[in-house]
Design a protein around this motif. Structure first.
Motif, PDB file in Angstrom:
ATOM      1  N   ALA A 121      47.563  44.356  51.235  1.00  0.00           N
ATOM      2  CA  ALA A 121      46.828  44.996  50.144  1.00  0.00           C
ATOM      3  C   ALA A 121      47.328  44.512  48.792  1.00  0.00           C
ATOM      4  CB  ALA A 121      46.970  46.513  50.245  1.00  0.00           C
ATOM      5  N   ILE A 122      48.599  44.170  48.689  1.00  0.00           N
ATOM      6  CA  ILE A 122      49.179  43.755  47.405  1.00  0.00           C
ATOM      7  C   ILE A 122      48.841  42.304  47.071  1.00  0.00           C
ATOM      8  CG2 ILE A 122      51.380  43.303  46.242  1.00  0.00           C
ATOM      9  CD1 ILE A 122      52.486  45.778  47.633  1.00  0.00           C
ATOM     10  N   VAL A 123      48.839  41.428  48.069  1.00  0.00           N
ATOM     11  CA  VAL A 123      48.637  39.998  47.828  1.00  0.00           C
ATOM     12  C   VAL A 123      47.286  39.712  47.161  1.00  0.00           C
ATOM     13  CG1 VAL A 123      48.324  37.761  48.978  1.00  0.00           C
ATOM     14  CG2 VAL A 123      50.267  39.207  49.543  1.00  0.00           C
ATOM     15  N   PRO A 124      46.151  40.242  47.641  1.00  0.00           N
ATOM     16  CA  PRO A 124      44.890  39.956  46.933  1.00  0.00           C
ATOM     17  C   PRO A 124      44.878  40.509  45.502  1.00  0.00           C
ATOM     18  CG  PRO A 124      44.434  40.806  49.115  1.00  0.00           C
ATOM     19  CD  PRO A 124      45.904  40.942  48.885  1.00  0.00           C
ATOM     20  N   ALA A 125      45.472  41.675  45.308  1.00  0.00           N
ATOM     21  CA  ALA A 125      45.522  42.242  43.955  1.00  0.00           C
ATOM     22  C   ALA A 125      46.358  41.360  43.039  1.00  0.00           C
ATOM     23  CB  ALA A 125      46.095  43.657  44.006  1.00  0.00           C
ATOM     24  N   ALA A 126      47.475  40.851  43.541  1.00  0.00           N
ATOM     25  CA  ALA A 126      48.325  39.973  42.737  1.00  0.00           C
ATOM     26  C   ALA A 126      47.609  38.658  42.441  1.00  0.00           C
ATOM     27  CB  ALA A 126      49.647  39.717  43.462  1.00  0.00           C
ATOM     28  N   ALA A 127      46.891  38.129  43.438  1.00  0.00           N
ATOM     29  CA  ALA A 127      46.157  36.877  43.225  1.00  0.00           C
ATOM     30  C   ALA A 127      45.058  37.064  42.178  1.00  0.00           C
ATOM     31  CB  ALA A 127      45.556  36.390  44.533  1.00  0.00           C
ATOM     32  N   ALA A 128      44.358  38.197  42.255  1.00  0.00           N
ATOM     33  CA  ALA A 128      43.299  38.472  41.271  1.00  0.00           C
ATOM     34  C   ALA A 128      43.892  38.611  39.872  1.00  0.00           C
ATOM     35  CB  ALA A 128      42.541  39.733  41.662  1.00  0.00           C
ATOM     36  N   THR A 129      45.045  39.241  39.770  1.00  0.00           N
ATOM     37  CA  THR A 129      45.712  39.391  38.484  1.00  0.00           C
ATOM     38  C   THR A 129      46.099  38.035  37.910  1.00  0.00           C
ATOM     39  OG1 THR A 129      46.586  41.513  39.217  1.00  0.00           O
ATOM     40  CG2 THR A 129      47.617  40.536  37.299  1.00  0.00           C
ATOM     41  N   LEU A 130      46.615  37.152  38.743  1.00  0.00           N
ATOM     42  CA  LEU A 130      46.981  35.809  38.282  1.00  0.00           C
ATOM     43  C   LEU A 130      45.772  35.017  37.823  1.00  0.00           C
ATOM     44  CD1 LEU A 130      49.708  34.779  40.888  1.00  0.00           C
ATOM     45  CD2 LEU A 130      50.034  35.297  38.464  1.00  0.00           C
ATOM     46  N   ILE A 131      44.647  35.143  38.529  1.00  0.00           N
ATOM     47  CA  ILE A 131      43.429  34.415  38.141  1.00  0.00           C
ATOM     48  C   ILE A 131      42.936  34.925  36.787  1.00  0.00           C
ATOM     49  CG2 ILE A 131      40.990  34.087  38.745  1.00  0.00           C
ATOM     50  CD1 ILE A 131      41.906  34.047  41.694  1.00  0.00           C
TER      51      ILE A 131
END
Length: 139
Positions: A121-131
């Motif tokens: 659950a954290i990895v997609p949120a972190a990836a979206a934040t980086l994008i």
């Protein structure tokens, strides 16, 4: 002549040890009688029994719960089900202990899976934040 010397004189062929000694000289005497005074001045004379809640497990050999028992980690999931099954067998059976060991392994596996779900659950949120941050920095 004391009892010990009398016993040594009577039984010269065997050493005087343990239960053969007089009561006052036996090594376990302090543990064989109850203390005359409490161990600490604030020690309670009577312990209140905890009230059992529904769903707690206990040994099938005893009818009621022990005076103090843990309720901080309630049984949950598949490991809790396995523990409930284990406590339905007598403590002298191998099944009881093997099921408890298996419940420990299952509990560990449940925690690892829960950790992976949190990570997923954290990895997609972190990836979206980086994008989003990268797009904001480009502009």
């Amino acid at each position: 002549m004391t009892d010990r010397h009398h016993q040594r004189h009577e039984h010269t062929s065997r050493p005087v040890v343990g239960a053969d000694l007089s009561f006052g000289e036996r090594p376990g005497v302090p543990m064989e009688r109850s203390p005359q005074q409490p161990l600490t001045p604030t020690a309670p004379g009577h312990f209140e029994r905890m009230r059992p809640r529904r769903g707690l497990t206990h040994r099938s050999e005893i009818r009621q719960m022990t005076p103090v028992f843990g309720t901080a980690q309630p049984l949950h999931g598949i490991s809790g089900l396995v523990r409930r099954i284990a406590y339905s067998f007598h403590e002298t059976r191998t099944r009881h202990w093997m099921l408890l060991l298996m419940a420990d392994r299952v509990d560990r596996l449940e925690h690892r899976i829960a950790g992976l779900v949190k990570l997923a659950a954290i990895v997609p949120a972190a990836a979206a934040t980086l994008i989003v941050a990268a797009k904001l920095l480009e502009d």
